[in-house]
Each structure stands twice: as structure tokens, then as C-alpha cells.
Write an enzyme that holds these catalytic residues in place. Structure first.
Site, mmCIF file in Angstrom:
data_model
loop_
_atom_site.group_PDB
_atom_site.id
_atom_site.type_symbol
_atom_site.label_atom_id
_atom_site.label_comp_id
_atom_site.label_asym_id
_atom_site.label_seq_id
_atom_site.Cartn_x
_atom_site.Cartn_y
_atom_site.Cartn_z
ATOM 1 C CG HIS A 1 -1.911 1.112 1.200
ATOM 2 N ND1 HIS A 1 -1.585 2.401 1.541
ATOM 3 C CD2 HIS A 1 -3.205 1.126 0.825
ATOM 4 C CE1 HIS A 1 -2.671 3.169 1.382
ATOM 5 N NE2 HIS A 1 -3.659 2.416 0.939
ATOM 6 C CD GLU B 1 -5.346 1.396 -3.133
ATOM 7 O OE1 GLU B 1 -6.535 1.376 -2.839
ATOM 8 O OE2 GLU B 1 -4.431 1.395 -2.288
HETATM 9 P P1 PGA Z 1 -9.576 6.017 0.456
HETATM 10 O O1 PGA Z 1 -8.406 4.973 0.697
HETATM 11 O O2 PGA Z 1 -10.714 5.284 -0.197
HETATM 12 O O3 PGA Z 1 -9.924 6.497 1.842
HETATM 13 O O4 PGA Z 1 -9.031 7.108 -0.406
HETATM 14 C C1 PGA Z 1 -8.051 4.112 -0.329
HETATM 15 C C2 PGA Z 1 -6.875 3.287 0.067
HETATM 16 O O5 PGA Z 1 -5.962 3.781 0.760
HETATM 17 O O6 PGA Z 1 -6.813 2.106 -0.327
#
Ligand code: PGA
Length: 258
Positions: free
Chosen positions: A95, A167
Site C-alpha cells: 500500500h 491506487e
Molecule cells: P480512500 O483509501 O478510499 O480512503 O481514499 C483508499 C486506500 O488507501 O486504499
């Protein structure tokens, strides 16, 4: 492609009683959506208890991080063997918060991907460019590095047990700017072609989830994009009312039927 994937990483949120109450309610709510594959990724301290509560059900349990070694002198780390023994099915790896704040790099993430396979977990490898990468126009280069190194040595057979989450770092969290659906679609298509390059035809079946400020307003426009095979949601899924709204909207739009 398998069922539409819907999951949430809780990060360092929720007390233990909140975690239990959320999980018990979610177990009931997801029964309306047997066509989806749900997963939750709670803090590691809650995994054993939640694994018991989710046993034999519709929701897969994930861990937010783990070490690649089974045991050793690694203070503060979590062994993949412990996660496997406790019933964890998904290992979230790389992540952006871990890459940024804890210096996780692609080489170590590759070790973790292989550890996940060894311990019968699905590696959920997170990739994404920073705002600066995007500005410099090196999004493709960044993603290619993350995928080629992060998935080095993974064979096509193993790739059938792999999930990727795209992401973009600039779209995540309270200060994130939600990405436009057209941009997300273009990047997902690019990731798909990289996976095909890396795994041949097997690369077509690897689910690519989208994450970053997914909310009830933008969920449908993101979910209908080609090559978006699931949504990985933070804040909007920590609140079950909001998550249910997202599910209702996806259902109404026919996204969940595949
Ligand atoms: P968020 O987080 O939906 O709060 O932007 C996404 C993530 O960190 O996977």
C-alpha cells in the site's frame, strides 16, 4: 474473470468492539450480494477473532502487511505462517502508505508476494504513481517497475491467485483528489497490457481493482470502466451506511452482475 471484488482496508482505524460489530453487520448485509467477492483487511491484532467470526462465510479476510520470512529476529513483524494458520486469505502488499512511510521497496515486496504464495494467500499487490510521477509523465514507467519487480519470478499458474490494486497515490485519503473515470480506465488498460506482456494469456484473468477516494458518487463511473474488476475502498467503506449505498448503486447499475 472471477466475481466483482469489493473490499476495504481499515488501516489503523476501529476499536476492537467496533471491529466486531462492523464484521457481524457486514456478514448479514453481504448476503444480498452473492455475486460479489467481499474482503476486509482489519488491523492484524483483530485477525484471529475475526477469522473465527468469518469462517465458512462469504467474506475473505486480509492482512495489511507481513514479513517474507517465516520466523526470525524481526522485532515488530508478522510472519506469513501465522497469518496462514489464522485463516487469512489475502495479503495486502505495498500500500502506498507503507511504501512512503515505511520505505517498502519493490524488491522486498517481491519477496512478500512469493511468501504469500508459499502460504496459500492471495497477494494483493498495490501499485500507483505519485503526483510527481504523473506530472513528469512517468506513470507507465513507475507502474512497469512496480509490476515487473514486484511480480518477478511469479509463474502463470501462480498468477491465477494474484490480485492487483491500482491506487494512484494522489487520489488516496482525505487530501486525495478523486481520479477521473477516463484516466482510471486508461491506466487499467495499460496495466492489463503489462500483465499480458508479463504472464501471457494468463495475465487476462488477473483481477485489477481500483482504489483511491471511491465514494457513493463516483463508484458507478469507476466500476463500469473496462478492466476495472473490483473496487478497493477506504473511508467510504469504514462507514457501513456509505458502503451499503455504494453496493446499492453498483447493483442498480448492473455492475455486480458481471
Ligand atoms: P480512500 O483509501 O478510499 O480512503 O481514499 C483508499 C486506500 O488507501 O486504499
Amino acid at each position: 474473470m472471477e466475481r466483482f471484488l469489493l473490499g476495504t482496508n481499515w488501516k489503523m482505524h476501529k476499536t476492537f468492539p467496533e471491529a466486531v460489530a462492523y464484521t457481524e453487520r457486514l456478514k448479514i448485509l453481504v448476503q444480498q450480494y452473492p455475486q460479489c467477492q467481499f474482503f476486509i483487511i482489519p488491523p492484524s491484532l483483530y485477525l484471529r477473532e475475526l477469522a473465527e467470526r468469518l469462517k465458512g462465510g462469504q467474506i475473505l479476510l486480509g492482512a495489511q502487511n507481513m514479513h517474507w520470512r517465516e520466523e526470525g529476529d524481526y522485532t515488530g513483524e508478522i510472519s506469513p505462517a501465522w497469518l496462514e494458520a489464522c485463516g487469512v486469505a489475502v495479503a495486502e502488499l505495498g500500500h502506498s502508505e507503507r511504501r512512503q512511510a515505511y520505505n517498502e521497496n519493490d524488491v522486498d515486496l517481491n519477496r512478500k508476494v512469493h511468501a504469500a504464495f508459499r502460504h496459500n494467500m492471495i497477494p494483493l499487490l498495490c501499485v500507483g504513481e505519485s503526483a510527481q510521477d504523473k506530472e513528469y509523465g512517468v506513470t507507465a514507467e513507475k507502474l512497469r517497475m512496480q509490476l515487473k519487480i514486484g511480480l518477478f519470478g511469479v509463474n502463470p499458474e501462480q498468477s491465477s491467485r494474484l490480485w492487483i490494486a491500482y491506487e494512484p497515490v494522489w487520489a488516496i485519503g482525505p487530501s486525495g483528489i478523486p481520479a477521473e473515470a477516463a484516466y482510471v480506465q486508461a491506466v487499467h488498460q495499460m496495466i492489463r497490457s503489462m500483465l499480458l506482456e508479463q504472464f501471457g494469456e494468463s495475465g487476462r484473468r488477473i483481477p485489477i481493482l481500483y482504489g483511491g477516494s471511491v465514494n457513493p458518487e463516483n463508484c458507478v463511473s469507476l466500476a463500469v470502466c473496462s478492466e476495472v474488476n473490483g473496487l478497493f475502498i477506504g473511508r467510504s467503506a469504514w462507514d457501513l451506511e456509505k458502503w451499503m449505498l455504494i453496493l446499492e448503486r453498483l447493483h442498480m447499475a448492473g455492475v455486480l452482475e458481471g
